[in-house]
Design an enzyme around this catalytic site. Sequence first.
Site, short mmCIF file in Angstrom:
data_model
loop_
_atom_site.label_atom_id
_atom_site.label_comp_id
_atom_site.label_asym_id
_atom_site.label_seq_id
_atom_site.Cartn_x
_atom_site.Cartn_y
_atom_site.Cartn_z
N LYS A 191 0.81 -1.21 0.00
CA LYS A 191 0.00 0.00 0.00
C LYS A 191 0.85 1.27 0.00
O LYS A 191 0.33 2.37 -0.17
CB LYS A 191 -0.95 0.00 1.20
N ARG A 231 -9.04 -10.82 -6.65
CA ARG A 231 -10.23 -10.55 -7.45
C ARG A 231 -9.87 -9.60 -8.60
O ARG A 231 -8.95 -8.79 -8.48
CB ARG A 231 -11.33 -9.91 -6.59
N ARG A 269 -5.76 -1.55 -8.95
CA ARG A 269 -5.91 -0.50 -7.94
C ARG A 269 -4.63 -0.32 -7.12
O ARG A 269 -4.35 0.78 -6.63
CB ARG A 269 -7.09 -0.81 -7.02
N HIS A 309 -15.69 -20.63 -4.27
CA HIS A 309 -14.73 -21.67 -3.92
C HIS A 309 -14.89 -22.83 -4.90
O HIS A 309 -15.85 -22.89 -5.68
CB HIS A 309 -14.93 -22.15 -2.49
N ILE A 351 -15.97 -25.80 -4.89
CA ILE A 351 -17.22 -26.55 -5.02
C ILE A 351 -18.23 -25.83 -5.93
O ILE A 351 -18.96 -26.47 -6.70
CB ILE A 351 -17.82 -26.84 -3.63
N ASP A 369 -9.84 -26.32 -7.84
CA ASP A 369 -8.71 -25.47 -7.48
C ASP A 369 -7.40 -25.89 -8.15
O ASP A 369 -6.71 -25.07 -8.76
CB ASP A 369 -8.50 -25.47 -5.97
#
Length: 380
Positions: free
Chosen positions: A66, A89, A95, A130, A132, A160
């Site tokens: 940061k 994400r 950003r 996730h 599943i 995964d």
Amino acid sequence: MGKGPLSGVRVIELAGIGPGPFAAMLLADLGADVIRVDRASAVQGAATGGTDFSNRGKRSIAIDLKSEKGKEVVLRLVERSDVLLEGFRPGVTERLGLGPDDCLARNPRLVYGRMTGWGQEGPLSQTAGHDIGYIAITGALHAIGRAGGPPQVPLNLLGDFAGGSMYLVVGVLAALLEAKTSGQGQVVDTAIVDGAAHLSTFIHGFLAGGIWQDQRGVNMLDTGAPWYDVYETADGGHMAVGAIEPQFYAEFVRRLGVDTDGLPEQYDRARWPEMRERFATAFKAKTRDEWTEVFVPSDACVAPVLSMNEAKEHPFNTARDVFPERAGHRQPAPAPRFSRTATDTDGLPVLPGGQTRAVLEDLGFDDVDALLADGAVAQA
């Protein structure tokens, strides 16, 4: 560092969880110099690297992402690297000022590998998820389980790690190979839903050809066939049977000791329930280890179902050193194996920030003390 076919390749991994770190571990297993960028705060109270084996074989540098100086450290690392991996994400690294455009501006040959569940774009791209859920919407989860029962969760290996980590590694290696001729890097967008769907191509071919029903537990490879299933033994253990080809099926039946008089033909679906009952009765007559003596080795395609701890001691696995002891623990060995550029790992999970000073000095940073004093980086 650098033992294996990827010796000389440098990878920057922005620390995350699950499939991203595993992909970076695989690259490290293959000889790449993987530098994991952990949060500066992660060094507080970290006494060891723990037992997260997906962090083995790497080096860790702790950075305050940061801060402007911390971000600049990452970009300077990018200038000296071949690959960057991130699993945030969509939009997060942008950003932070560490998105593809930022990094490729510093290093046009960089391969920028991205790992998400839903992909960088699309109606679900900004939502949490996730394994599943990812395999659920691809149809893969629906196909796993017994007839009349609910879908069965295959741990988080299918989504995964198979649909995510392995596809990220394949994409990164392909992009590295292409960059050798083009001189240009690119972004590798790895979505677990894409990989899980792609993994089921073989079954979709069966479905399109009319030889697969879109139901659980009624097909050849999903426990529908009695000669592709697991059976309980006298001691509560299980044997796995995969006797598909006629010659292997014949060997299976012979060793099982089933009376072939009146036994249904292998592909007589109407009589599969009867066949299954006879197989189940036969398996209940001996223990798992007794059946192992009967079937292994042979072409009957039968194997004992081992626990994870038992697998480490199985004679086949010990002969191939599938689970060598590293850093005080039996761990899966690097795979695959190479004839000339052999791979290995010390098995030691990286300590967050444990190599901050060493990494920066190795890469030619001459302001390490100032960066540490400023808090832009941290040394465990």
